[in-house]
Design a protein around this motif. Structure first.
Motif, PDB file in Angstrom:
ATOM      1  N   UNK A  81      40.383  55.637  75.670  1.00 32.90           N
ATOM      2  CA  UNK A  81      41.877  55.478  74.834  1.00 32.90           C
ATOM      3  C   UNK A  81      41.624  55.584  73.254  1.00 32.90           C
ATOM      4  N   UNK A  82      40.806  55.029  72.760  1.00 36.84           N
ATOM      5  CA  UNK A  82      40.703  55.098  71.428  1.00 36.84           C
ATOM      6  C   UNK A  82      40.451  56.792  70.983  1.00 36.84           C
ATOM      7  N   UNK A  83      39.813  57.396  71.728  1.00 38.39           N
ATOM      8  CA  UNK A  83      39.833  58.932  71.266  1.00 38.39           C
ATOM      9  C   UNK A  83      40.765  59.725  71.528  1.00 38.39           C
ATOM     10  N   UNK A  84      41.560  59.377  72.553  1.00 39.07           N
ATOM     11  CA  UNK A  84      42.934  60.038  72.562  1.00 39.07           C
ATOM     12  C   UNK A  84      43.829  59.694  71.653  1.00 39.07           C
ATOM     13  N   UNK A  85      43.926  58.127  71.203  1.00 36.30           N
ATOM     14  CA  UNK A  85      44.855  57.958  70.197  1.00 36.30           C
ATOM     15  C   UNK A  85      44.495  58.455  68.666  1.00 36.30           C
ATOM     16  N   UNK A  86      43.103  58.670  68.618  1.00 38.66           N
ATOM     17  CA  UNK A  86      42.650  59.221  67.404  1.00 38.66           C
ATOM     18  C   UNK A  86      43.218  60.662  67.393  1.00 38.66           C
ATOM     19  N   UNK A  98      50.051  42.385  74.395  1.00 42.87           N
ATOM     20  CA  UNK A  98      51.470  41.847  74.489  1.00 42.87           C
ATOM     21  C   UNK A  98      52.138  42.284  75.866  1.00 42.87           C
ATOM     22  N   UNK A  99      51.243  43.023  76.697  1.00 48.33           N
ATOM     23  CA  UNK A  99      51.732  43.475  78.150  1.00 48.33           C
ATOM     24  C   UNK A  99      53.018  44.739  77.959  1.00 48.33           C
ATOM     25  N   UNK A 100      52.930  45.442  76.749  1.00 46.74           N
ATOM     26  CA  UNK A 100      53.557  46.467  76.665  1.00 46.74           C
ATOM     27  C   UNK A 100      52.770  47.645  76.744  1.00 46.74           C
ATOM     28  N   UNK A 101      51.910  47.706  77.630  1.00 47.88           N
ATOM     29  CA  UNK A 101      51.093  49.064  77.778  1.00 47.88           C
ATOM     30  C   UNK A 101      51.775  50.282  78.286  1.00 47.88           C
ATOM     31  N   UNK A 102      52.868  49.952  78.916  1.00 47.79           N
ATOM     32  CA  UNK A 102      53.647  51.296  79.321  1.00 47.79           C
ATOM     33  C   UNK A 102      54.362  51.931  77.940  1.00 47.79           C
ATOM     34  N   UNK A 103      54.384  51.270  76.739  1.00 47.22           N
ATOM     35  CA  UNK A 103      54.455  51.987  75.806  1.00 47.22           C
ATOM     36  C   UNK A 103      53.331  52.849  75.245  1.00 47.22           C
ATOM     37  N   UNK A 104      52.243  52.516  75.493  1.00 51.88           N
ATOM     38  CA  UNK A 104      50.911  53.081  75.060  1.00 51.88           C
ATOM     39  C   UNK A 104      50.965  54.387  75.909  1.00 51.88           C
TER      40      UNK A 104
END
Length: 641
Positions: free
Chosen positions: A186-191, A262-268
């Protein structure tokens, strides 16, 4: 994901059937209902997330129903585990979760504390802290927790919504709750996403870049107040994450970590999917390799938009403004990709293109390299356009963008039949490839080095080229037109390539080199042409006598090079030396032959050297006859009158 299949599990009397009935009826059913409800299906039209079909399966915890229970658990892709009192809560850790593991299922579990109306004296925060968090820390398969009441219709829609989102937007690939950190993939994708959104590559997302990102991902603007609150939120936890220039990469990662916590992983997930990531956090294959077919006898080239993209990319990463890319600048440029393309490494990049004295690739060499890549492996170019963020607009929705805009297909090159090759039409390509064939030590490698303005150092020991080698550069023709020319030395792969019709179809012209000072050199060319005549006779050619600055010797061959060329109806060999300043004229002539190949085809059977000129003369003579005939008729009519 076409279907979300929810398996509702838990002890008898926990309220499983009541939850399902309350969802379907939208009220609490006071009458007695059957112990195990039949399977129900909710179609996508009824407000389901991501428009998926949802199937809800009720189960029984009775021992004689265990086989059916296990079968339904294995068929599900999310489990809703319900408890309602202390006993059923204890059974969650002692029986249910270990039982799921014993079946080998790897699906998310939504933990539901039902019948909250019976414990009104206990706050939700206390239930979460005392009951749910200890279980979540021990069992990582628990995706989320919620408190419900079928009687009061409290959180009924929400609990099934959580089950749906656990499948469509799972937390597990994104966040490690044990370490409270984003997972490496996930970090790699967001980077990479940060890199693409940081349009000026200054290491910060400016306010404008954040607004563009917001519109691209969420389709609506971000107010100044919301942006200020976001900055304050991340800066309170990481002071250096916000500067006058904007939000740093660490701040961007922290923001997404807060969403997940905060349970908003749908945003990610929405962010990731906007940038074409799959559920496994890899880029979609259809994005990396869109449907793009090049017809026979055509080739792929960069369009003006493609060239502009690679120019802008080069200039953005040329931090020291020396019109070249150092190794560190190249590394920064290729950061959002798997690295320098393997094809480039096989060609010993940057040695295969134009470099400066420090061995750094120049802008000219950078564009030539991508032109060669597109010509020889356009799918590689398409994939790297995707990795590097080719985009018509930084704030446009992803569905409106396509890497195909960066490529164009040339008009089919017509290979005339034998007997008509002298009338071959001009070629409309801007990227040409020439194969260099010749005896060992005939100067092929020296020509490639000179083509890149990097003369080979003098050496007393001959070192043959074993692997294929390419050199690519731009050539300016008389009149100012520029073409990209690829010179290819085949090495030990020569026999395999000359027997491969598909490989030869990419070739525009063949250069036959021989050492004018070696009596045995030209005989190699003659033998090669005889052996592969079925392919080589169909390609335009040039004969090149190398090392012309040395004493010329007579070739130990039945036919001397000049006579051999005359017999084929092509121009006599060009005598060149890499030591001469006129050597660039050779590459201009190669490009001109590639664009206008008619006169460079070997003479076919029954085809005379001057066929093209003879045909023209025929039509000129025919035209003259017609004019004379018309004049005679006119005079006769006048005399008759």
């Amino acid at each position: 994901m076409a279907t979300v299949r929810i398996c509702v599990c838990g002890d008898e009397g926990a309220g499983k059937s009541s939850l399902i009935t309350s969802l379907v009826k939208d009220i609490f059913v006071t009458t007695k209902i059957q112990p195990t409800l039949p399977q129900i299906t909710i179609p996508p039209s009824i407000g389901t997330p991501d428009h998926v079909t949802t199937t809800i399966v009720d189960t029984s915890a009775l021992p004689h129903e265990r086989t059916t229970l296990n079968k339904e658990i294995k068929k599900s892709n999310v489990i809703l585990l319900v408890y309602s009192d202390h006993y059923s809560y204890e059974r969650v850790a002692l029986f249910w979760l270990p039982h799921f593991r014993s079946l080998g299922v790897n699906v998310p579990v939504v933990l539901c504390a039902n019948k909250s109306d019976k414990t009104n004296n206990t706050s939700t925060d206390q239930v979460v802290e005392d009951e749910m968090l200890p279980l979540m820390s021990e069992f990582k398969e628990i995706d989320s927790c919620i408190r419900t009441s079928a009687r009061e219709h409290h959180n009924i829609n929400e609990v099934f919504f959580l089950c749906q989102k656990a499948v469509t937007d799972p937390i597990a690939p994104l966040f490690d709750s044990k370490d409270s950190s984003l997972k490496p993939a996930c970090v790699s994708a967001l980077q990479r996403i940060f890199y693409l959104c940081d349009r000026d590559h200054d290491g910060h997302l400016s306010d404008k870049e954040v607004h563009d990102f917001q519109i691209k991902c969420f389709g609506k603007p971000l107010s100044d107040l919301d942006l200020s609150n976001i900055k304050s939120s991340i800066q309170s936890q990481l002071p250096d994450s916000v500067t006058d220039k904007g939000i740093t990469q660490s701040g961007f990662l922290l923001l997404n970590k807060l969403f997940a916590e905060k349970g908003r992983h749908e945003t990610v997930w929405l962010i990731l999917r906007t940038f074409h990531y799959t559920d496994s956090l890899s880029l979609q294959s259809s994005f990396l390799s869109p449907k793009f077919e090049v017809p026979a006898n055509s080739s792929a080239e960069l369009s003006p938009a493609g060239y502009r993209f690679f120019v802008d990319l080069f200039l953005l990463h040329d931090k020291d403004n020396d019109v070249s890319l150092s190794p560190s600048e190249l590394a920064a440029l290729f950061a959002p990709t798997p690295g320098i393309p393997s094809q480039w490494q096989e060609n010993d990049f940057p040695s295969c293109t134009v470099r400066n004295d420090a061995n750094y690739v120049t802008l000219q060499g950078w564009l030539a390299q991508w032109s060669m890549t597109t010509f020889t492996s356009y799918r590689t170019t398409l994939a790297y356009l995707a990795y590097l963020g080719f985009d018509s607009s930084p704030s446009s929705p992803s569905s409106n963008t396509s890497t195909l805009k960066a490529l164009t297909i040339t008009k089919p090159r017509k290979r005339p039949s034998r007997g008509r090759r002298r009338r071959a039409p001009p070629v409309s390509r801007t990227v040409l490839q020439a194969f260099i064939l010749g005896a060992p030590n005939s100067g092929k490698s020296a020509l490639l080095s000179t083509f890149l303005s990097r003369p080979s150092p003098p050496s007393q020991t001959y070192s043959p080229s074993l692997q294929p080698r390419n050199a690519v550069n731009t050539v300016e023709l008389p009149g100012g037109k520029q073409v990209t020319l690829i010179l290819s030395e085949l090495g030990d792969h020569e026999p395999a390539i000359l027997d491969n019709a598909a490989k030869l179809a990419q070739c525009d012209v063949v250069l036959y080199t021989y050492d004018s000072g070696d009596a045995d050199s030209f005989a190699y060319v003659v033998r090669l042409r005889e052996k592969y005549a079925h392919h080589l006779d169909d390609l335009p050619l040039l004969f090149v006598a190398t090392k012309a600055d040395r004493d010329r010797v007579r070739q130990d061959c039945e036919t001397q090079p000049e006579e051999y060329a005359a017999g084929l109806g092509v121009q006599k060999p060009l005598h060149v030396s890499v030591a001469w300043e006129s050597i660039p004229e050779l590459f201009v002539q190669v490009a001109e032959v590639g664009l206008n190949p008619g006169s460079a085809y070997p003479k076919g059977e029954g085809e005379e050297e001057g066929d093209g000129d003879g045909l023209m003369a025929y039509w000129v003579a025919a035209g003259a006859v017609c004019v004379v005939a018309a004049a005679v008729v006119g005079i006769w009519r006048r005399m008759s009158t």
